[in-house]
Structures are given as C-alpha cells and as structure tokens.
Motif scaffolding. Structure first.
Motif, PDB file in Angstrom:
ATOM      1  N   LYS A 211      -1.979  30.957  24.146  1.00 27.85           N
ATOM      2  CA  LYS A 211      -1.126  30.284  25.124  1.00 27.85           C
ATOM      3  C   LYS A 211      -0.062  31.255  25.629  1.00 27.85           C
ATOM      4  CE  LYS A 211      -3.124  26.316  24.157  1.00 27.85           C
ATOM      5  NZ  LYS A 211      -3.996  25.600  25.111  1.00 27.85           N
ATOM      6  N   TYR A 212       0.219  31.179  26.969  1.00 28.52           N
ATOM      7  CA  TYR A 212       1.274  32.023  27.527  1.00 28.52           C
ATOM      8  C   TYR A 212       1.827  31.385  28.792  1.00 28.52           C
ATOM      9  CZ  TYR A 212      -2.649  33.656  30.426  1.00 28.52           C
ATOM     10  OH  TYR A 212      -3.733  33.720  31.254  1.00 28.52           O
ATOM     11  N   ALA A 213       3.040  31.750  29.120  1.00 28.23           N
ATOM     12  CA  ALA A 213       3.732  31.209  30.285  1.00 28.23           C
ATOM     13  C   ALA A 213       3.152  31.807  31.563  1.00 28.23           C
ATOM     14  CB  ALA A 213       5.225  31.499  30.177  1.00 28.23           C
ATOM     15  N   PRO A 214       3.439  31.203  32.730  1.00 28.59           N
ATOM     16  CA  PRO A 214       2.933  31.742  33.998  1.00 28.59           C
ATOM     17  C   PRO A 214       3.331  33.192  34.206  1.00 28.59           C
ATOM     18  CG  PRO A 214       3.831  29.543  34.332  1.00 28.59           C
ATOM     19  CD  PRO A 214       4.188  29.944  32.925  1.00 28.59           C
ATOM     20  N   ARG A 215       2.425  33.948  34.826  1.00 23.53           N
ATOM     21  CA  ARG A 215       2.667  35.348  35.142  1.00 23.53           C
ATOM     22  C   ARG A 215       1.923  35.698  36.430  1.00 23.53           C
ATOM     23  NH1 ARG A 215       0.105  38.244  30.013  1.00 23.53           N
ATOM     24  NH2 ARG A 215       1.732  36.903  29.151  1.00 23.53           N
ATOM     25  N   ASN A 216       2.325  36.848  37.020  1.00 25.66           N
ATOM     26  CA  ASN A 216       1.729  37.297  38.280  1.00 25.66           C
ATOM     27  C   ASN A 216       1.799  36.200  39.354  1.00 25.66           C
ATOM     28  OD1 ASN A 216       0.984  39.708  36.953  1.00 25.66           O
ATOM     29  ND2 ASN A 216      -0.950  38.808  36.289  1.00 25.66           N
ATOM     30  N   THR A 217       2.954  35.587  39.464  1.00 26.05           N
ATOM     31  CA  THR A 217       3.145  34.515  40.438  1.00 26.05           C
ATOM     32  C   THR A 217       3.412  35.113  41.820  1.00 26.05           C
ATOM     33  OG1 THR A 217       4.071  33.133  38.682  1.00 26.05           O
ATOM     34  CG2 THR A 217       4.442  32.415  40.945  1.00 26.05           C
ATOM     35  N   LEU A 218       2.635  34.684  42.829  1.00 24.26           N
ATOM     36  CA  LEU A 218       2.710  35.254  44.169  1.00 24.26           C
ATOM     37  C   LEU A 218       2.722  34.147  45.227  1.00 24.26           C
ATOM     38  CD1 LEU A 218       0.014  38.072  43.788  1.00 24.26           C
ATOM     39  CD2 LEU A 218       2.489  38.357  43.671  1.00 24.26           C
ATOM     40  N   VAL A 219       3.262  34.487  46.416  1.00 27.21           N
ATOM     41  CA  VAL A 219       3.250  33.589  47.567  1.00 27.21           C
ATOM     42  C   VAL A 219       2.437  34.269  48.672  1.00 27.21           C
ATOM     43  CG1 VAL A 219       4.602  32.460  49.360  1.00 27.21           C
ATOM     44  CG2 VAL A 219       5.446  32.527  47.005  1.00 27.21           C
ATOM     45  N   SER A 220       1.516  33.509  49.276  1.00 24.78           N
ATOM     46  CA  SER A 220       0.724  34.012  50.408  1.00 24.78           C
ATOM     47  C   SER A 220       0.882  33.064  51.584  1.00 24.78           C
ATOM     48  CB  SER A 220      -0.750  34.131  50.029  1.00 24.78           C
ATOM     49  OG  SER A 220      -1.278  32.878  49.631  1.00 24.78           O
ATOM     50  N   ILE A 221       0.700  33.578  52.808  1.00 23.50           N
ATOM     51  CA  ILE A 221       0.875  32.795  54.031  1.00 23.50           C
ATOM     52  C   ILE A 221      -0.419  32.781  54.824  1.00 23.50           C
ATOM     53  CG2 ILE A 221       1.753  34.810  55.279  1.00 23.50           C
ATOM     54  CD1 ILE A 221       3.517  32.899  56.890  1.00 23.50           C
ATOM     55  N   SER A 222      -0.702  31.633  55.424  1.00 27.61           N
ATOM     56  CA  SER A 222      -1.875  31.512  56.286  1.00 27.61           C
ATOM     57  C   SER A 222      -1.534  30.579  57.447  1.00 27.61           C
ATOM     58  CB  SER A 222      -3.073  30.972  55.504  1.00 27.61           C
ATOM     59  OG  SER A 222      -2.800  29.654  55.030  1.00 27.61           O
ATOM     60  N   PRO A 223      -2.003  30.892  58.646  1.00 26.99           N
ATOM     61  CA  PRO A 223      -2.744  32.113  58.985  1.00 26.99           C
ATOM     62  C   PRO A 223      -1.837  33.328  58.941  1.00 26.99           C
ATOM     63  CG  PRO A 223      -2.218  30.881  60.958  1.00 26.99           C
ATOM     64  CD  PRO A 223      -1.777  30.023  59.817  1.00 26.99           C
ATOM     65  N   SER A 224      -2.451  34.479  58.726  1.00 24.86           N
ATOM     66  CA  SER A 224      -1.678  35.709  58.666  1.00 24.86           C
ATOM     67  C   SER A 224      -1.337  36.174  60.076  1.00 24.86           C
ATOM     68  CB  SER A 224      -2.477  36.789  57.932  1.00 24.86           C
ATOM     69  OG  SER A 224      -3.703  37.038  58.591  1.00 24.86           O
ATOM     70  N   GLY A 225      -0.408  37.099  60.169  1.00 28.29           N
ATOM     71  CA  GLY A 225       0.000  37.620  61.458  1.00 28.29           C
ATOM     72  C   GLY A 225       1.375  37.130  61.852  1.00 28.29           C
ATOM     73  N   PRO A 226       1.804  37.454  63.071  1.00 31.60           N
ATOM     74  CA  PRO A 226       3.141  37.048  63.527  1.00 31.60           C
ATOM     75  C   PRO A 226       3.283  35.534  63.533  1.00 31.60           C
ATOM     76  CG  PRO A 226       2.188  38.716  64.974  1.00 31.60           C
ATOM     77  CD  PRO A 226       1.098  38.279  64.071  1.00 31.60           C
ATOM     78  N   VAL A 227       4.466  35.064  63.193  1.00 33.96           N
ATOM     79  CA  VAL A 227       4.779  33.635  63.176  1.00 33.96           C
ATOM     80  C   VAL A 227       5.501  33.291  64.477  1.00 33.96           C
ATOM     81  CG1 VAL A 227       5.948  31.777  61.967  1.00 33.96           C
ATOM     82  CG2 VAL A 227       4.931  33.662  60.670  1.00 33.96           C
ATOM     83  N   VAL A 228       4.919  32.386  65.259  1.00 39.01           N
ATOM     84  CA  VAL A 228       5.448  32.037  66.570  1.00 39.01           C
ATOM     85  C   VAL A 228       6.100  30.670  66.497  1.00 39.01           C
ATOM     86  CG1 VAL A 228       4.885  31.736  69.015  1.00 39.01           C
ATOM     87  CG2 VAL A 228       3.600  33.369  67.619  1.00 39.01           C
ATOM     88  N   GLU A 229       7.212  30.525  67.205  1.00 39.05           N
ATOM     89  CA  GLU A 229       7.900  29.239  67.255  1.00 39.05           C
ATOM     90  C   GLU A 229       6.967  28.156  67.797  1.00 39.05           C
ATOM     91  OE1 GLU A 229      11.602  29.246  69.247  1.00 39.05           O
ATOM     92  OE2 GLU A 229      12.396  31.004  68.198  1.00 39.05           O
ATOM     93  N   GLY A 230       7.049  26.999  67.188  1.00 39.65           N
ATOM     94  CA  GLY A 230       6.239  25.861  67.611  1.00 39.65           C
ATOM     95  C   GLY A 230       4.919  25.749  66.889  1.00 39.65           C
ATOM     96  N   THR A 231       4.526  26.751  66.145  1.00 37.02           N
ATOM     97  CA  THR A 231       3.259  26.702  65.403  1.00 37.02           C
ATOM     98  C   THR A 231       3.514  26.213  63.978  1.00 37.02           C
ATOM     99  OG1 THR A 231       3.475  29.010  64.715  1.00 37.02           O
ATOM    100  CG2 THR A 231       2.309  28.571  66.785  1.00 37.02           C
TER     101      THR A 231
END
Length: 488
Positions: A211-231
């Motif tokens: 047993k072990y605590a959480p590790r290698n915790t990451l955040v990912s975004i989709s869709p990838s690329g520039p984030v445009v207002e209104g999307t």
C-alpha cells in the motif's frame, strides 16, 4: 548347578552361530525414509551380501503391501518410470522418475540364489524404504504491507528433500534475489518458489500487496492547443496509488489566494472568459495519504490572435507551392530547349527537312509568305528510259534574284537524298558530299514566254566505260525543265 551352566553355554553357542548365519545374508539401504518432490526423481541407494558359495539368479524390487512376488518392473503404473542401477553382485540401487502421489509407499528388495549343490535360496530385506512426497508452498509474510515495512519469503515443504535442492524465487516471472526486504511499491506482485534447474517444479503463486499514497499526480488539458475565449476545455487529474485514489479535489490559484473550484477526476470549464485565466491544480487522496499535482496555467487568447498563425501558415504554404512550380517550370524549359536545339541541328543537316520544319514555324509564316510570292518552281522529269522512272520526279523551289539585278542568272540547288535508290547509288558512286548541281535560268525575249525560264541540269556521272550499253543510247546527263515565273 552344573546343568544350568551347561544350558547357558549351549544357548550362547546357538545364538552366536545364528548371528554368523544371518550376517551372511543382508540388505542395507542408504536412506530408509527418503523425501522427494512430486514430479521429480528419487534414488534408493541399496547394497546386499550373501554367502560366497551362492550365485545370484534373480533380483527385484517390490511394494511391501503387494507381496514379495510382485516385481515392480512388471507393474503397469511404473512402466517406463523405473530404472535398476544395480547389478547381480552386491548393488541393488533403484531410481524412480516422474514421481506421482501414489508412489509414496514402502518398498523392499529381494534376491534369489543357487549354491554349488543346486539348492536354491531367496532372501528379502528385513526392512523397507518408506518414500514421502512433498510439494512447494510459498509464504509471504505479511501478505499486505505499507511501504517501508519488512517482508519475508519462505518456501515450505512437508518433508526435507533428500537431495537438498536449491530454492529460487521469482515475481511475475522476474527473478528475485532477496527473500527478506523492505517493501516498496515496485515489490507488489505474485511470488513463487521453485527448484533450481527444475523451474517447472514451482509453487502456487502468492501475492504481495504494498500500500502507498498517491504519487506522480499530473494535470492534462483537452483539447490541446491555444485556449480561446468562449470555448470549453476539460482538465483531467491522474495519479498512481494503492489502493486507488478515492477523492480528487480541484483548486484555482489567483496570485497568493487558493480556492477550491471543483471535485472529481475531470474538471470541465465551459464558456471560458478572461476571468478563467488562472492556475489550476488537483489533489489526489486515498487511505494512505494525498498528493498535489503540478500547477497548470490557463491563458486565454482572442480569436484574432489564434487565427493569425493560421493565416501565416497558409500563406507560407501557398508561397512554397508557387516557388516549387516556378522551379519545375525553369527546370523543364532548358531541357525542352536542349531537345529542340538537338533536333534542329539534326534537321538542318537535311535541307528538305529543314525547309519543311521552318515553313511550319509560326514566327516565319509572314516572311515565308512574302518569299513564296517571288518563288519559282521547277518540275524536273527524267526520261522514261531511266531505270527507275518512279523516282524520276524532282522538285525545287527557285528564288528570284533581287529586283535591282534582273539580268543576274538564277540558280537552283537540288538535294538528291530521296532520289537515290540502291541502283542509283551504284551508278552515282562518283558523286561526293561536296558535289553540288546548279541550274541556270535564262528568260526568253518573247512576250508570251516572258514568264518562262529554262534550267539545264548537269549530273556528274561515272565514266562511259562504267555505263551499260542501254544507258549509252540516251544521254541522261542533260535534263531540261520549264520554270514558270509568277506575274509581277
């Protein structure tokens, strides 16, 4: 008193003689209680002695419970699995292969002899060999641990194998060198023990759960690329943990302020505005502990800023395509020009072909039209007696001289390359590449024939001696042609 002493002496003598007789017939086992692994092999070490006046006639092993007359080699269930390693002297060693559970029983040895007088004897071992079989059992203690706790691996048997085999360990098919260690997350898996050299004789697998605590915790975004207002975008939190993560919590940072903004493995942000341009991170938690992910910065871009790179990329693509087309056109043009030049050079060696090709050139149509107005045409006919009358027609275009010199004679040049046949080549072998035939045009004085001119054409022919008598009858060396001059 005397009688008692006499009886005692006689008893001692009898027992001594009996012991001597027994010692002459004997079977000895190296291990009367061997232990072996199921599926392996076992060897019963054995020796025997008998009086020197006896000769061995037969020897065999049998199962004690089946009686001394049941030879083990004649038993169906042992067929092909038993080997007698002894001899008919004093070695009675036996080997049994591919041991099965029913082989765990008692075995005895028996031999038969005959003496010099022909008297037969038989002797069976007074003791037996009791075979025990065992398997391998893996023990992992403890089976469930936290990281950093001690783990011990033990391979258990119900008896100690007589050959004292070496035990080896594996985890999920990978070799394990230590049977005692401090657990880490990588130590989780299924463990087995086996006999070295006989890895197929292994134990049933036993699992170790770390047993072990959480590790290698990451955040990912989709869709990838520039984030445009209104999307809209999705933020996903991932982590490795045992047991699995129970809770995901999302946080948003604005400078030094941090606030919770959602929960769950996925955070969905819709209709984005400039106020959503913040830093986001998640927390993964299970029973063993929690861990925060790295921070993801969400930066808004307006539509024009996003589309500009697209426009630039499209323009660059079109520009590259144009450059390639120009390059291909420039590369093919010199090649065609070279081909045309080569053909022109070849055609120019033939006046007729050169004249035909040039006459078809649009650039020279106007010039040729003007020249044709002043051109003189000559039709030269060979006499019918010529050997090849079908080749007797020759045509020539005769250009008039400039108007300021009307008294100058006209000349016509003839190309005979289409005239020569195989016979003509022989007859005109005297002609050379430098021989040129000229015709001289003389206008007449009469009014009616002002438009007529005559051409006298001389053919350089071989000497008269080379001509046939038939050809000497008519002189072909002079041909006359009528040339019609177009009216001014």
């Amino acid at each position: 008193m005397w009688l008692l002493k006499t009886i005692s002496v006689m008893l001692v003598i009898t027992l001594t003689l009996l012991g001597v007789c027994v010692s002459n017939w004997k079977v000895t086992f190296n291990d009367a209680a061997p232990c072996a692994l199921r599926g392996s092999s076992v060897v019963f070490g054995c020796s025997y002695v008998y009086p020197s006046d006896q000769t061995i006639t037969n020897s065999f092993w049998y199962i004690s419970s089946q009686g001394k007359n049941n030879d083990l080699f004649l038993t169906q269930e042992y067929s092909g699995r038993v080997e007698y390693l002894g001899n008919k002297d004093n070695n009675c060693t036996l080997k049994i292969n591919n041991l099965i559970s029913s082989d765990a029983t008692q075995y005895q040895f028996r031999f038969e002899t005959v003496n010099k007088g022909g008297e037969t004897n038989a002797w069976s071992s007074k003791t037996c060999v009791s075979l025990s079989l065992t398997g391998l059992t893996t023990k992992v203690q403890p089976a469930t641990v936290r990281e950093g706790e001690r783990v011990t691996l033990t391979c258990v048997t119900t008896c100690t194998p007589s050959d004292h085999p070496t035990i080896v360990w594996s985890r999920d098919g990978h070799s394990v060198s230590n049977t005692e260690f401090l657990a880490s997350s990588e130590d989780s898996g299924r463990y087995q023990c086996a006999v070295q050299g006989q890895e197929n004789l292994n134990s049933a697998p036993v699992s170790l759960d770390v047993k072990y605590a959480p590790r290698n915790t990451l955040v990912s975004i989709s869709p990838s690329g520039p984030v445009v207002e209104g999307t809209s975008v999705n933020l996903t939190c991932s982590s490795h943990a045992n047991p699995a993560v129970e809770n995901y919590t999302w946080f948003k940072k604005d400078g030094t302020d941090t606030s919770q903004t959602g929960s769950g493995e996925v955070l969905r942000l819709t209709s984005l505005t400039s106020s959503d341009s913040r830093q986001y991170f998640c927390e993964a938690r299970n029973k063993e502990g929690a861990q925060n992910s790295t921070v993801l910065s969400l930066i808004m871009q307006d539509t024009n800023t996003v589309q500009m790179p697209v426009y630039i990329s499209s323009a660059a693509t079109v520009f590259v395509v144009i450059i390639l087309l120009v390059f291909l056109w420039m590369w093919k043009s010199p090649f065609k020009l070279c081909q045309k030049t080569a053909v022109d050079k070849k055609d120019n060696q033939n006046p007729v072909l050169s004249s035909r090709r040039t006459s078809n050139d649009p650039a020279t149509q106007e010039t040729r039209t003007e020249e044709q107005e002043n051109a003189l045409y000559a039709n030269v006919q060979l006499p019918p007696s010529h050997p090849h009358p079908q080749d007797s027609s020759l045509y020539s275009v005769v250009k008039p001289p400039p108007l300021q010199n009307p008294a100058d004679p006209h000349y016509a040049t003839f190309d005979f390359q289409h005239f020569h046949s195989s016979t003509d080549r022989a007859q005109h072998s005297g002609l050379h590449g430098d021989d040129v035939v000229y015709s001289k045009m003389k206008p007449k004085q009469a009014k009616v024939t002002d438009n007529l001119q005559y051409a006298s054409i001389q053919f350089p022919l071989p000497s008269p001696t080379a001509r046939s008598e038939e050809r000497l009858e008519v002189d072909h060396s002079v041909i006359y042609s009528t040339v019609a001059k177009p009216e001014a």
